[in-house]
Design a protein around this motif. Structure first.
Motif, short mmCIF file in Angstrom:
data_model
loop_
_atom_site.label_atom_id
_atom_site.label_comp_id
_atom_site.label_asym_id
_atom_site.label_seq_id
_atom_site.Cartn_x
_atom_site.Cartn_y
_atom_site.Cartn_z
N ALA A 161 0.84 -1.19 0.00
CA ALA A 161 0.00 0.00 0.00
C ALA A 161 0.87 1.24 0.00
CB ALA A 161 -0.91 0.00 1.22
N PRO A 162 0.47 2.29 -0.71
CA PRO A 162 1.26 3.53 -0.71
C PRO A 162 1.27 4.16 0.67
CG PRO A 162 -0.86 3.89 -1.77
CD PRO A 162 -0.76 2.42 -1.52
N PRO A 163 2.33 4.87 1.00
CA PRO A 163 2.37 5.51 2.33
C PRO A 163 1.30 6.57 2.46
CG PRO A 163 4.18 6.29 0.95
CD PRO A 163 3.54 5.15 0.21
N ARG A 164 0.79 6.72 3.68
CA ARG A 164 -0.26 7.71 3.93
C ARG A 164 0.30 9.12 3.84
NH1 ARG A 164 -3.09 6.25 9.47
NH2 ARG A 164 -4.26 8.12 8.88
N PRO A 165 -0.51 10.07 3.45
CA PRO A 165 -0.03 11.46 3.37
C PRO A 165 0.41 11.97 4.74
CG PRO A 165 -2.12 11.20 2.22
CD PRO A 165 -1.89 9.93 2.98
N TYR A 166 1.34 12.86 4.71
CA TYR A 166 1.88 13.39 5.98
C TYR A 166 0.84 14.22 6.72
CZ TYR A 166 5.42 15.29 9.13
OH TYR A 166 6.16 15.63 10.24
N ARG A 167 -0.09 14.82 6.00
CA ARG A 167 -1.09 15.65 6.66
C ARG A 167 -2.01 14.83 7.56
NH1 ARG A 167 -2.91 15.40 1.30
NH2 ARG A 167 -4.86 14.23 1.06
N ASP A 168 -2.15 13.52 7.27
CA ASP A 168 -2.99 12.68 8.12
C ASP A 168 -2.43 12.57 9.53
OD1 ASP A 168 -4.49 12.34 5.89
OD2 ASP A 168 -3.93 10.25 5.53
N PHE A 169 -1.17 12.89 9.73
CA PHE A 169 -0.56 12.82 11.05
C PHE A 169 -0.30 14.20 11.64
CE2 PHE A 169 0.51 9.07 8.64
CZ PHE A 169 0.24 8.04 9.52
N VAL A 170 -0.06 15.19 10.77
CA VAL A 170 0.19 16.54 11.26
C VAL A 170 -1.09 17.19 11.77
CG1 VAL A 170 0.95 18.85 10.59
CG2 VAL A 170 2.19 16.86 9.78
N VAL A 171 -2.17 17.05 11.02
CA VAL A 171 -3.42 17.72 11.39
C VAL A 171 -3.95 17.22 12.73
CG1 VAL A 171 -5.81 18.11 10.72
CG2 VAL A 171 -4.00 18.28 9.01
N PRO A 172 -4.05 15.91 12.98
CA PRO A 172 -4.49 15.47 14.33
C PRO A 172 -3.56 15.94 15.44
CG PRO A 172 -4.66 13.67 12.77
CD PRO A 172 -3.91 14.75 12.08
N SER A 173 -2.26 15.97 15.16
CA SER A 173 -1.32 16.45 16.18
C SER A 173 -1.58 17.91 16.51
CB SER A 173 0.11 16.25 15.68
OG SER A 173 1.04 16.79 16.57
N ARG A 174 -1.84 18.71 15.51
CA ARG A 174 -2.12 20.13 15.77
C ARG A 174 -3.46 20.32 16.48
NH1 ARG A 174 -0.22 22.77 9.99
NH2 ARG A 174 2.04 22.45 10.29
N HIS A 175 -4.43 19.49 16.14
CA HIS A 175 -5.71 19.58 16.84
C HIS A 175 -5.54 19.29 18.32
CE1 HIS A 175 -8.28 18.90 12.96
NE2 HIS A 175 -7.72 20.08 13.01
N ARG A 176 -4.73 18.32 18.67
CA ARG A 176 -4.49 18.01 20.08
C ARG A 176 -3.80 19.18 20.78
NH1 ARG A 176 -3.22 12.90 17.75
NH2 ARG A 176 -1.02 13.46 17.67
N ARG A 177 -2.84 19.78 20.13
CA ARG A 177 -2.15 20.92 20.74
C ARG A 177 -3.09 22.11 20.91
NH1 ARG A 177 3.04 21.11 16.70
NH2 ARG A 177 3.29 18.87 16.43
N PHE A 178 -3.91 22.36 19.89
CA PHE A 178 -4.85 23.47 19.97
C PHE A 178 -5.86 23.25 21.09
CE2 PHE A 178 -8.75 25.66 18.81
CZ PHE A 178 -8.30 26.91 18.44
N PHE A 179 -6.37 22.04 21.21
CA PHE A 179 -7.36 21.74 22.24
C PHE A 179 -6.73 21.88 23.63
CE2 PHE A 179 -9.83 18.67 24.83
CZ PHE A 179 -11.07 19.28 24.72
N ARG A 180 -5.48 21.45 23.78
CA ARG A 180 -4.82 21.56 25.08
C ARG A 180 -4.59 23.02 25.44
NH1 ARG A 180 0.50 21.31 27.31
NH2 ARG A 180 0.51 20.16 29.28
#
Length: 612
Positions: free
Chosen positions: A7-26
């Motif tokens: 399978a092709p590697p997942r886009p990097y945004r799939d990991f950056v966006v959730p990480s930023r959401h967690r930081r923003f929520f905190r």
């Protein structure tokens, strides 16, 4: 049965966006703490439990007060960036980011207006800040001027905070301090924030009061009356009712202006602290949970979005230095499509460093074209329409009419005739006229010199004036734009790329079992050397502009560029120190090695083979 392709590697945004959401929520959760304290203070302290119990009225007040900080967080989420703003002049910065500037003022004004409405709704009637004044029993309800003045001062406070936000570039996420956590950051900012907030509230009260009574009082009164008469039955009056007692009103604003400023500064600090964290989750790089972690990281390094790419380079720098097992997988994946994983990551890092040279050459050589533009195919031949007649023969053409002489040409011809013909009557006066022309030329030359000196003094006065400072360029601004990029500095991305190259090169002596990475060392050393030489050569030849101050001619050391040179030389020194014994076997000439030694040792090396 055919084997399934991976399978092709997942886009990097799939990991950056959730990480930023967690930081923003905190960050948003942490901002609830000062909102809760303000809510407890605004409540009735007649009960030992319900005055502070979060599930009671204190919790409701906390939620309502939090509404005033939401515009600020929406603004920060929309406009945050990692690099410093780079432009040729302050006016250039303002014009290119005029919409961002407008959003800053709107966000702070909305925040202050919401906070004022919340306070007036909660405690306004108790402190004489109700929207209406019932007056005596036999009088009709009148509009109260005190909340108008209070809201006006809050708006002025918001404009002052917005101006500070723009001038100090609060939208930039600073680098996180090593080893600092929430406790250290909060303890570090408490005293400066409180003192700054109090001083800012006092200044706004003084300036805002003068502005209010000098020009805006009647206008705000008319607008507020037009709004409130649709809700209440008000007595018709065209003049403000007064602010007495004024001292208590001033104390109320100073207290809540300070609290609101503290709330803004605390929200900005929490946002910077959380959004500036390293790209890690549970102690591991954010791409570690991907089906192909290295492939996902390569996608991030190739991303067209600046913030995604910057985070990917930061993660690669962390992996190359801290995470040994993950770093070994980079060297082990030599059978990836196109080229080995280590090669693809190194190429992306080298591209960031080569971009420095491209920007310098583009700024200094108008005829320079990057390699990607040179390789573009030229357009094919244009298909013309068929010829429908015979070509015109030379015998069929008619001679062109002689153009009519202009007035200047007529004067020149007449002057020539006077000079050449000695019998002409005008020849007698020619010597006198010639002497007069020479004298007029000398006077014109003196006038030009005088005008030049006058313009120099006027130019100096304009450059030193507040208006002229908006359009003034400098060596520092020019160098930062050319070397580090615009509109935002790429220093953080370049520094991460240098760190990743340095770590991968040095660690390859141990982690690269096949020894394939050594083939890239010569290219890495050449790229770092060329970048250093081009930066130093550019800084030596950079001339001050017409609007630069005289002191600019003697100042060639730009701090941001010097920091980048330190990073480049440190990376070059580490790679050279690890491979200096093997460089001749890696297809580097002795002249190149000597040139690198001069740079590493700190000597001024001329731009030689690698710099051309």
């Amino acid at each position: 049965m055919a084997s399934l392709s991976p399978a092709p590697p997942r886009p990097y945004r799939d990991f950056v966006v959730p990480s930023r959401h967690r930081r923003f929520f905190r960050a948003a959760l942490l901002t609830l703490c000062p909102c809760y304290l303000i809510a407890v203070w605004l409540g009735d302290l007649d009960s030992y439990i319900w005055s502070w119990f979060p599930l009671g009225f204190a919790g409701v007040r906390t939620f309502v007060i939090t509404l005033s900080i939401i515009p600020l967080y929406l603004l920060r989420a929309r406009q945050w960036h990692t690099g410093k703003r780079n432009s040729l002049s302050p006016w250039d910065t303002f014009w290119k980011q005029r919409f961002e500037v407008a959003r800053v003022f709107v966000a702070y004004a909305a925040s202050a207006f919401i906070y004022g409405l919340v306070y007036l709704s909660m405690r306004g009637a108790d402190v004489g800040l109700g929207f209406t004044d019932p007056g005596k029993p036999h009088e009709r309800t009148k509009l109260n001027e005190r909340p108008i003045y209070f809201q006006f001062l809050l708006i002025v406070l918001a404009c002052g905070q917005a101006a500070m936000h723009i001038s100090r570039d609060y939208d930039r996420i600073p680098e996180s301090k090593p080893g600092w956590g929430l406790k250290e950051e909060v303890s570090y900012m408490v005293v400066p924030v409180l003192s700054q907030a109090g001083i800012q509230a006092v200044c706004v009260w003084l300036v805002g009061s003068v502005v209010y009574f000098m020009g805006f009082r009647n206008w705000f009164w008319g607008y507020w009356y037009w709004t409130m008469e649709k809700v209440f039955s008000l007595a018709k009056t065209s003049r403000p009712t007064g602010l007495a007692p004024f001292l208590s009103l001033a104390i109320i604003f100073l207290a809540h202006g300070t609290l609101l400023t503290v709330l803004w500064n605390f929200g900005n600090t929490m946002f910077n602290l959380n959004m500036g964290k390293e790209p890690l989750r549970k102690g591991l790089p954010i791409s570690a949970t991907s089906n192909d972690p290295n492939g996902t990281l390569i996608n991030g390094l190739k991303s067209k979005k600046e913030d995604y790419r910057n985070e990917a380079f930061q993660e690669l720098a962390l992996i190359s230095g801290r995470f040994e097992e993950r770093r070994k997988t980079i060297f082990a994946q030599y059978d990836r499509a196109k080229c080995p994983t280590a090669r693809q990551m190194s190429d992306r890092c080298l591209d960031e460093i080569k971009a420095i040279t491209r920007r310098i050459k583009t700024a200094t050589d108008p005829s320079y074209r990057p390699d990607d533009e040179k390789t573009q195919q030229a357009p094919g031949p244009i298909q013309l329409v068929p010829q429908i007649s015979q070509p015109i023969q030379e015998t069929q053409t008619m001679p062109l009419a002689k153009p009519r002489a202009t007035n200047i040409e007529k004067v020149k011809s007449l002057a020539g005739e006077i000079i050449m013909d000695p019998d002409t009557p005008g020849r007698v006066k020619f010597a006198t006229r010639k002497a007069w022309v020479k004298g007029a030329g000398a006077k014109i030359g003196e006038g030009i010199q005088e005008a030049t000196s006058t313009w120099a003094s006027i130019h100096q006065w304009l450059s030193d004036s507040p208006v002229g400072s908006l359009f003034r360029t400098s060596i520092r601004r020019t160098a930062n734009v050319v070397v580090l990029g615009t509109p935002y500095s790429r220093y953080a991305t370049i520094a991460s790329a240098i760190t990743a190259l340095k770590n991968l090169s040095v660690k390859s002596l141990v982690d690269d079992e096949r020894g394939l990475y050594q083939d890239y060392i010569a290219d890495i050393i050449r790229t770092l050397t060329i970048a250093i030489q081009n930066i130093e050569s550019y800084m030596d030849t950079l001339d001050p502009t017409w609007s630069s101050k005289p002191a600019e001619e003697r100042r060639r050391k730009v701090p941001e560029v010097q920091d980048l040179l330190v990073e480049l030389k440190a990376g070059l020194g580490s790679v050279f120190g690890a491979f200096h014994e093997y460089l001749e076997g890696l297809k580097m000439s002795r002249a190149e090695i000597r040139e690198v030694k001069k740079l590493v040792s700190g000597e001024q090396a001329p731009v030689g083979f690698m710099g051309r």
